[in-house]
Scaffold this active site. Structure first.
Site, short mmCIF file in Angstrom:
data_model
loop_
_atom_site.label_atom_id
_atom_site.label_comp_id
_atom_site.label_asym_id
_atom_site.label_seq_id
_atom_site.Cartn_x
_atom_site.Cartn_y
_atom_site.Cartn_z
N HIS A 128 -1.30 -25.67 -9.40
CA HIS A 128 -1.73 -27.05 -9.18
C HIS A 128 -0.93 -27.79 -8.13
CE1 HIS A 128 -4.43 -26.55 -12.51
NE2 HIS A 128 -3.45 -26.25 -13.33
N GLU A 169 -4.43 -20.36 -10.79
CA GLU A 169 -4.51 -21.71 -11.39
C GLU A 169 -3.22 -22.45 -11.11
OE1 GLU A 169 -5.64 -22.18 -15.72
OE2 GLU A 169 -4.31 -23.93 -15.57
N HIS A 228 -11.21 -26.21 -16.46
CA HIS A 228 -9.81 -26.45 -16.80
C HIS A 228 -9.73 -27.55 -17.85
CE1 HIS A 228 -5.69 -27.98 -16.21
NE2 HIS A 228 -5.41 -26.77 -15.78
N ASP A 287 -0.17 -21.26 -13.78
CA ASP A 287 -0.27 -22.67 -14.18
C ASP A 287 0.93 -23.46 -13.66
OD1 ASP A 287 -1.52 -24.90 -15.18
OD2 ASP A 287 -1.31 -24.38 -17.29
MN MN Z 1 -3.54 -25.77 -15.44
#
Ligand code: MN
Length: 320
Positions: free
Chosen positions: A15, A13, A160, A283
């Site tokens: 980004h 995950e 998400h 993340d």
């Molecule tokens: Mn995220």
């Protein structure tokens, strides 16, 4: 320096922001503080350096929230395709370090299903959707063409978080949002939104229609592994339609460790769902890599189970 685990490390995950899509973001979703902004737009020196420093071999890239979920129907399909084509080009330049989840034009569900299939042919590993789609929960039947196609292609959909509905922000959080702006976001608002969507998806019957549909939740399952017993138990009380919540949750959902590096929370997920359904994620760049990797060194699991979380489960689920 970190002790390198006995397997490659895939983080799923992680980004980035696309220059064109980011310009459509407004209000609290537009812009990010300088360092985060730089990281979101970097695929080279900064990102790879920080992966190398933490021993992360591969990032599965996904756009940050709200991604394409707030685009109007007239521009969503074409813009989503451009965003995905640019991401495909980024992955193609560095295919051993990057893979990708597609952004889908949910404003036109049939087009979103087609885009999932088109990007699958480009090597994408599934898609990531973010919160409400133009104010609507994604369990609505009009979105089911996406889930039909995901099942057919055997690709997961990553649900998400994104900002809660404006009415929810006003009623639930406004009086604390000034002193604690994260209350509407990662502290609590995101969790409530995403857990609500997950419960609604199960209640919608979409998993009865598409029993092989696979959904991924971040943040160690957005509290649901902790609550699955109670949710299941109360839904079995008289007066409810029959639904096997626990069966669906533990057979169709996967969870990742993104931004929730807690041993008790991880062990709860493993106890309810089994270690084969837990995947490593950081993340980045909202959370930095080192605390995630340092935590994985200390989790009270054998090397085989750690290797499943760090690598094996992603390899199997995403066919990497
Ligand atoms: Mn995220």
């Amino acid at each position: 320096m970190f002790r390198k685990p006995h397997c490659p490390v895939i983080a799923i995950e992680e980004h980035y922001w696309d220059d064109e899509l980011e310009k459509t973001f407004v209000g609290g979703e537009a812009g990010r503080p300088g360092e985060q902004f730089d990281r979101l737009h970097d695929f080279g020196p900064l990102r790879i350096k920080e992966m190398d420093e933490a021993g992360i071999d591969m990032q599965v890239l996904s756009h940050g929230a709200p991604s394409t979920q707030k685009l109007p129907a007239d521009i969503a399909p074409a813009l989503s395709a451009r965003v995905n084509d640019r991401l495909a080009a980024t992955v193609a330049k560095n295919p051993t370090r990057f893979a990708a989840f597609a952004a889908l034009p949910t404003a036109v569900p049939e087009a979103a299903a087609d885009e999932l299939e088109r990007t699958a042919k480009l090597g994408f590993k599934g898609a990531m959707l973010h919160g409400l789609a133009n104010g609507e929960f994604l369990d609505d039947k009009k979105f089911w063409p996406i889930y039909a196609r995901a099942e057919k292609l055997d690709l997961p959909i990553y649900m998400h978080p994104s900002l809660p509905h404006a009415d929810v922000i006003k009623t639930y959080y406004a009086d604390y949002a000034k002193d604690f702006p994260m209350i509407t976001r990662a502290t609590w608002g995101y969790t409530v939104e995403t857990a609500t969507l997950a419960i609604r998806l199960v209640l919608s019957g979409v998993f009865e229609k598409y029993p092989k549909l696979k959904v991924i939740l971040g943040h160690l399952g957005e509290t649901l592994p902790f609550l699955v017993w109670r949710v299941d138990h109360t839904l079995a009380r008289p007066g409810q339609k029959s639904i096997g919540f626990r069966d669906v949750f533990c057979n169709n959902f996967y969870v990742t460790t993104s931004g929730n590096f807690s041993n008790p929370a991880l062990l709860c997920c493993i106890m309810e769902m089994g270690v084969d359904r837990i995947l490593f994620a950081v993340d980045w760049p909202f959370v930095m890599n080192p605390p995630a990797i340092k935590w994985m060194e200390t989790v009270p699991l054998c090397d085989e189970d750690k290797a499943k979380i760090l690598f094996g489960n992603a390899k199997r689920l995403l066919r990497i």
